[in-house]
Design an enzyme around this catalytic site. Structure first.
Site, PDB file in Angstrom:
ATOM      1  N   HIS A  50      -5.526  -2.340   6.897  1.00 19.70           N
ATOM      2  CA  HIS A  50      -4.914  -3.376   6.051  1.00 19.70           C
ATOM      3  C   HIS A  50      -3.949  -4.263   6.828  1.00 19.70           C
ATOM      4  O   HIS A  50      -3.263  -5.100   6.252  1.00 19.70           O
ATOM      5  CB  HIS A  50      -4.194  -2.734   4.862  1.00 19.70           C
ATOM      6  CG  HIS A  50      -5.128  -2.166   3.844  1.00 19.70           C
ATOM      7  ND1 HIS A  50      -5.971  -2.946   3.095  1.00 19.70           N
ATOM      8  CD2 HIS A  50      -5.372  -0.881   3.472  1.00 19.70           C
ATOM      9  CE1 HIS A  50      -6.691  -2.173   2.293  1.00 19.70           C
ATOM     10  NE2 HIS A  50      -6.344  -0.917   2.506  1.00 19.70           N
ATOM     11  N   TYR A  70       0.814  -1.212   0.000  1.00 21.30           N
ATOM     12  CA  TYR A  70       0.000   0.000   0.000  1.00 21.30           C
ATOM     13  C   TYR A  70       0.844   1.256   0.000  1.00 21.30           C
ATOM     14  O   TYR A  70       0.396   2.310  -0.458  1.00 21.30           O
ATOM     15  CB  TYR A  70      -0.994  -0.024   1.162  1.00 21.30           C
ATOM     16  CG  TYR A  70      -2.229  -0.790   0.749  1.00 21.30           C
ATOM     17  CD1 TYR A  70      -3.211  -0.183  -0.011  1.00 21.30           C
ATOM     18  CD2 TYR A  70      -2.363  -2.136   1.039  1.00 21.30           C
ATOM     19  CE1 TYR A  70      -4.315  -0.877  -0.458  1.00 21.30           C
ATOM     20  CE2 TYR A  70      -3.468  -2.854   0.597  1.00 21.30           C
ATOM     21  CZ  TYR A  70      -4.441  -2.207  -0.154  1.00 21.30           C
ATOM     22  OH  TYR A  70      -5.522  -2.913  -0.607  1.00 21.30           O
TER      23      TYR A  70
END
Length: 757
Positions: free
Chosen positions: A439, A286
């Site tokens: 996440h 990410y």
């Protein structure tokens, strides 16, 4: 290649005027007149001076010229196909989603081609497409797909709408002067301003956060604001929405919280997720995704508002983060799949082309970055890409050497971290970080091990088929929560078949592991040690991991020491997710006639049991073969230990999970315990010559010589009878600390965190 030299001369004059104005008014922000506004464009990413410099070098900078040629061929083909702006109906991977995503990229590239090649067909292509979007957007409702916590209009989620505006703002900047004032007013009034308002004001649950989603939203609003000279939008991008009134603790379905304490906007998204070392708390996958809006908006701010000194913000962390991200990749350039990370994502991704070029141009012009840019074999078609292309042309590149590194986590660098140990071709990634936002995975003190870019022991990564519509519309699958995020899916300890923090985000996000010590000064001994005390209340875990180069072994090997201390008896499960085919074990096992799941929840429901055994000696061994190399796991065991061969795939009727194997060491009815293992890489096998070389383990015995509150000592004896002793300081592990410990009637004295001889 034909150019209009009269227009090029105009570009030169405009560039000189712009540079002069910037020097005289560097600290002044004021609304410009129509004349000065025309003079300023392009100004966002590609600049008027950059256009002049690029044109002067064309035909003389191979990597830039080749990139330009490829982009021109791509856009010419798109122009020939015609423009399509369909009414949005699809999730990720569907036609309308893919078409609008492609359109944004094509417009950005066409805008750049217009500036560099001075060919109006590219400006017309962008203009015509933007006018189609303007006509559509005026009456466009929310996207019909309702899964997202923040729906877009062109796309099913505001995140993708933000992607679109980040790219299209660059295209608009490039054709700004091509458009008439009326055309600009039409686009800004009916398309760009409403688009920015929907992303931000209409969608605060998306925008008003510290998250990679919000970073895209901030960049989108800010970049179109920079092009339009809209100070309100720029301010909203930098600092978030003012006077926002929301219910306290309002939560979105992505696992994140709206921020009521002023932590929102682009600057907050730099301040909070990045540690001083440049580690991004969601992990490298990410970080790679977020680096594009971080860097492209920062470049726009640098060019348009240099007084902000954005690349110096938080001691230059944006540029530091690029070095951290590159170090979070293996020998092949693939990012380690920490947290929700898709395997195979690498620094060949376009976002990393952006990162490398911007880092080189606006940073210290590190020649190591040029070697990566040369491997990427393409550059940005802008000022930073030109700088890289010239550096490569002048043969300035040097290897980008990845060494052992410890990257702190948290805005102040005090929330654990990630240690990467490297010794020759062996790479170990040891995660002792904070949760990693929504996440994050529940896997404290987990690790993965690689050799030359190939996984030896793997981290599963995410459960998602990104942009494959047939698989959950390309979005996260339910197995991401039921399997990939669960502790048993990782190479760490699971207690009582329950994930760390009971798999609760609210709890896990409050805690982080703590570094005991990190040592990489000795090239032959690379060590990281960290403690976790919150994953299971009443239980402490101290894990020390080392990559040791020993002349008695063919290659460096990994030593793993997990010390568990608890206030009650528990069951501990310790899996090793190996890749390849079993070659040999030193224990007898039984295979069932039919497969059954190992458990019913917390990831155990997804594991089939393929074999069971009782440990039959003080050391249990498993050898396997993968991609032409042999590996052996040697673990210290006792007669009560269970050994389970498991395979992922139970309770997975749609085959969403990879069918991969593990050997699990289970220790029942135990309070305090020590898990010790060594993994060796040795020998090779050639299917061409059908020859196996050094296919056997070099370890004769692995033994715990001492385990106390202060020290743990492990002896490693090879098949020739040579013994090495590794002692780790469980407390007082400072580099300057002096130690004296007696083991088997022999005194050992040393200074520092560990002893190895």
């Amino acid at each position: 290649m034909n150019f209009s030299w009269s227009k090029l001369f105009q570009f030169v004059l405009v560039g000189m005027v712009v540079m002069s104005c910037k020097e005289e008014n560097a600290s002044v922000i004021e609304h410009t007149t129509e004349t000065s506004t025309i003079q300023e464009h392009p100004k966002l990413i590609l600049t008027a001076q950059g256009v002049k410099d690029i044109r002067a070098q064309l035909g003389n900078i191979p990597v830039f010229d080749n990139t330009l040629k490829a982009v021109q061929e791509e856009i010419d083909a798109e122009i020939a196909l015609g423009i399509d702006t369909p009414i949005p109906v699809d999730y990720s991977g569907g036609y309308t989603h893919v078409r609008h995503k492609s359109n944004m990229i094509m417009m950005q590239k066409a805008g750049v081609l217009y500036q560099i090649l001075d060919d109006e067909k590219y400006a017309k292509y962008v203009k015509d497409m933007l006018m189609q979007y303007e006509a559509m957007y005026k009456t466009l409702p929310l996207h019909p797909k309702t899964r997202s916590y923040a729906r877009g209009k062109l796309f099913w989620q505001c995140l993708n709408d933000s992607n679109w505006l980040v790219y299209v703002s660059q295209a608009y900047d490039c054709i700004y002067n091509y458009l008439s004032e009326d055309e600009r007013n039409t686009l800004e009034t009916n398309l760009f301003k409403p688009f920015a308002d929907h992303i931000s004001i209409d969608s605060p649950q998306f925008y008003q956060r510290v998250h990679n989603h919000s970073t895209w939203g901030n960049a989108a609003v800010g970049m179109i604001g920079l092009v339009m000279n809209d100070e309100e939008l720029i301010d909203r991008a930098l600092y978030g929405i003012k006077d926002l009134k929301l219910d306290a603790n309002e939560k979105d379905d992505d696992g994140g919280f709206l921020n009521k304490d002023g932590k929102a906007g682009f600057l907050a998204n730099i301040e909070e997720p990045f540690s001083p070392d440049g580690y991004y708390n969601e992990g490298p996958y990410y970080q790679r995704y977020a680096m594009y809006p971080f860097l492209i908006f920062a470049e726009g701010l640098h060019n348009v508002k240099p007084e902000l000194k954005i690349f110096e913000y938080k001691e230059g962390v944006l540029l530091k983060s690029i070095n951290a991200l590159l170090n979070l990749s293996d020998a092949d350039g693939d990012f380690f799949p920490l947290n929700d990370g898709q395997k195979g994502m690498s620094y060949y991704n376009d976002a990393l082309v952006t990162a490398v070029d911007i880092s080189y141009h606006f940073g210290t012009q590190d020649s190591g970055l040029l070697s990566i840019a040369k491997e990427q074999n393409k550059v940005l078609l802008d000022d930073s890409g030109l700088a890289v292309a010239l550096g490569i042309k002048n043969e300035n590149e040097k290897p980008f050497n990845k060494k052992s590194i410890n990257l702190s986590d948290g805005p102040e660098g005090t929330q654990g971290g990630v240690a990467i140990l490297r010794n020759e071709d062996i790479e170990l990634v040891f995660k002792y970080a904070a949760q990693g936002s929504s996440h994050g995975h529940y896997d404290k003190l987990s690790y993965s091990l690689c050799e030359k870019g190939e996984e030896i022991l793997q981290d599963y990564g995410l459960a998602r088929f990104v942009n494959i519509e047939q698989k959950g519309s390309g979005n996260y699958l339910k197995e991401n929560k039921t399997w990939a995020k669960q502790t048993i899916a990782h190479n760490t300890v699971t207690q009582n078949e329950t994930s760390h923090f009971n798999g609760k985000y609210d709890i896990g996000s409050q805690h982080h592991s703590v570094l005991n010590y990190f040592s990489s000064e000795n090239e032959k001994v690379q060590v990281a040690s960290a403690k976790e005390v919150n994953a299971y209340p009443g239980t402490e875990m101290l894990r020390t991991m080392a990559i040791l180069k020993d002349e008695d072994f063919e290659k460096p090997y990994m030593l793993d020491i997990m010390k568990v201390t608890s206030d009650k008896t528990n069951q501990y499960d310790f899996p090793y997710y190996f890749l390849g085919q079993v070659v040999e074990t030193n224990f007898d096992y039984q295979t069932p006639k039919s497969l059954s799941p190992l458990g019913t929840k917390n990831g155990y429901q997804h594991l089939y049991v393929e074999g069971t055994a009782k440990a039959s000696s003080d050391n249990s061994k498993l050898s396997w073969l993968n991609k032409g190399k042999f590996y052996t796991l040697t673990s210290v065991t006792n007669a009560n230990d269970d050994l389970l061969f498991t395979r992922i795939g139970a309770n997975d009727p749609e085959f969403n999970l990879r069918r991969e194997a593990a050997l699990m060491l289970r220790r029942k009815n135990t309070k305090n315990t020590l898990f010790v293992s060594v993994i060796e890489s040795h020998g090779s096998y050639s299917p061409v010559s059908e020859s196996a070389v050094n296919s056997n383990s070099s370890i004769k015995t692995l033994k715990v010589e001492l385990d106390s509150e202060d020290y743990t000592a492990i002896s490693i004896t090879n098949v020739n009878g040579n013994t090495k002793l590794f002692i780790t300081a469980n407390r007082n592990a400072l580099k300057e600390a002096n130690h004296n410990v007696k083991i088997n009637d022999k005194n050992y004295e040393w200074s520092g965190s560990y002893y190895f001889k």
